[in-house]
Design a protein around this motif. Structure first.
Motif, PDB file in Angstrom:
ATOM      1  N   VAL A 123      -1.601  29.130  18.418  1.00 20.71           N
ATOM      2  CA  VAL A 123      -1.404  30.511  17.972  1.00 20.71           C
ATOM      3  C   VAL A 123      -2.738  31.241  18.063  1.00 20.71           C
ATOM      4  CG1 VAL A 123      -0.790  31.993  16.018  1.00 20.71           C
ATOM      5  CG2 VAL A 123       0.448  29.854  16.389  1.00 20.71           C
ATOM      6  N   ASP A 124      -2.709  32.473  18.527  1.00 22.42           N
ATOM      7  CA  ASP A 124      -3.909  33.303  18.543  1.00 22.42           C
ATOM      8  C   ASP A 124      -3.487  34.754  18.342  1.00 22.42           C
ATOM      9  OD1 ASP A 124      -6.593  33.884  18.651  1.00 22.42           O
ATOM     10  OD2 ASP A 124      -6.841  33.382  20.764  1.00 22.42           O
ATOM     11  N   VAL A 125      -4.306  35.480  17.583  1.00 24.79           N
ATOM     12  CA  VAL A 125      -4.032  36.884  17.260  1.00 24.79           C
ATOM     13  C   VAL A 125      -5.322  37.670  17.459  1.00 24.79           C
ATOM     14  CG1 VAL A 125      -3.334  38.467  15.400  1.00 24.79           C
ATOM     15  CG2 VAL A 125      -2.236  36.229  15.589  1.00 24.79           C
ATOM     16  N   LEU A 126      -5.206  38.883  17.971  1.00 20.92           N
ATOM     17  CA  LEU A 126      -6.372  39.748  18.125  1.00 20.92           C
ATOM     18  C   LEU A 126      -7.085  39.904  16.774  1.00 20.92           C
ATOM     19  CD1 LEU A 126      -4.871  42.557  20.379  1.00 20.92           C
ATOM     20  CD2 LEU A 126      -6.701  40.967  21.033  1.00 20.92           C
ATOM     21  N   ASP A 127      -8.403  39.956  16.815  1.00 19.99           N
ATOM     22  CA  ASP A 127      -9.205  40.050  15.586  1.00 19.99           C
ATOM     23  C   ASP A 127      -8.723  41.161  14.648  1.00 19.99           C
ATOM     24  OD1 ASP A 127     -10.825  37.924  16.319  1.00 19.99           O
ATOM     25  OD2 ASP A 127     -12.542  39.185  16.871  1.00 19.99           O
ATOM     26  N   ALA A 128      -8.416  42.313  15.180  1.00 24.54           N
ATOM     27  CA  ALA A 128      -8.038  43.462  14.352  1.00 24.54           C
ATOM     28  C   ALA A 128      -6.729  43.237  13.591  1.00 24.54           C
ATOM     29  CB  ALA A 128      -7.917  44.721  15.211  1.00 24.54           C
ATOM     30  N   TYR A 129      -5.950  42.223  13.970  1.00 26.69           N
ATOM     31  CA  TYR A 129      -4.648  41.989  13.343  1.00 26.69           C
ATOM     32  C   TYR A 129      -4.604  40.671  12.575  1.00 26.69           C
ATOM     33  CZ  TYR A 129      -3.240  45.959  16.074  1.00 26.69           C
ATOM     34  OH  TYR A 129      -3.151  47.220  16.594  1.00 26.69           O
ATOM     35  N   ARG A 130      -5.746  40.025  12.422  1.00 28.72           N
ATOM     36  CA  ARG A 130      -5.796  38.764  11.682  1.00 28.72           C
ATOM     37  C   ARG A 130      -5.752  39.016  10.183  1.00 28.72           C
ATOM     38  NH1 ARG A 130     -10.040  35.328  15.368  1.00 28.72           N
ATOM     39  NH2 ARG A 130      -8.586  35.139  17.111  1.00 28.72           N
ATOM     40  N   TRP A 131      -5.354  37.983   9.455  1.00 25.22           N
ATOM     41  CA  TRP A 131      -5.283  37.998   7.993  1.00 25.22           C
ATOM     42  C   TRP A 131      -4.249  39.001   7.488  1.00 25.22           C
ATOM     43  CZ3 TRP A 131      -7.229  33.709   6.457  1.00 25.22           C
ATOM     44  CH2 TRP A 131      -8.277  33.131   7.152  1.00 25.22           C
ATOM     45  N   ARG A 132      -3.184  39.159   8.278  1.00 17.93           N
ATOM     46  CA  ARG A 132      -2.092  40.060   7.895  1.00 17.93           C
ATOM     47  C   ARG A 132      -0.748  39.333   7.877  1.00 17.93           C
ATOM     48  NH1 ARG A 132      -6.299  42.491   7.527  1.00 17.93           N
ATOM     49  NH2 ARG A 132      -6.798  44.594   8.204  1.00 17.93           N
ATOM     50  N   GLY A 133      -0.748  38.017   8.124  1.00 13.17           N
ATOM     51  CA  GLY A 133       0.489  37.244   8.119  1.00 13.17           C
ATOM     52  C   GLY A 133       1.137  37.099   9.484  1.00 13.17           C
TER      53      GLY A 133
END
Length: 128
Positions: A98-108
């Motif tokens: 799993v990988d998410v762009l930095d700006a959208y991390r820690w949002r679930g």
């Protein structure tokens, strides 16, 4: 972006026949976002795969099958999750990423993407 969970959706990626076909838009966008995630993590594209290599590597083989998903916020792809399962040995295992762009991390969003591929693995009888 605030600390609240943004409205997002998760979609399964249908692999296109080619990079130029009419069904390749989501794959090309996801590949570009993955390049951005490599830049965010490593500071260069030295570790990035080309879209052509990604496409070939995500195709099922007699030895391994994969399913890929992406998350969208406001119509834009912002994350990716994959589930790779061996078909001939270690058939109780799965490799999840799993990988998410930095700006959208820690949002679930990463957690939701992980649960998606975890469910896929479990439905296929994978316990490890």
């Amino acid at each position: 972006m605030t600390g609240r969970l943004p409205d997002f959706s998760i979609h399964e990626l249908n692999l296109p026949d080619s990079l130029n076909g009419p069904d390749s838009k989501d794959f090309r966008e996801l590949s570009s976002v993955m390049d951005t995630m490599v830049l965010e993590t490593w500071g260069s594209l030295d570790r990035a795969l080309s879209a052509q290599v990604r496409l070939a590597g995500w195709r099922d083989t007699p030895y391994e099958a994969s399913r890929n998903f992406f998350g969208r916020v406001d119509g834009r792809i912002i994350g990716h999750a994959s589930c790779f399962v061996p078909l001939t040995d270690k058939v109780h295992t799965a490799w999840l990423h799993v990988d998410v762009l930095d700006a959208y991390r820690w949002r679930g969003i990463g957690t939701a993407l992980f649960r998606t591929v975890e469910e896929v693995a479990g439905a296929g009888g994978r316990t490890r």
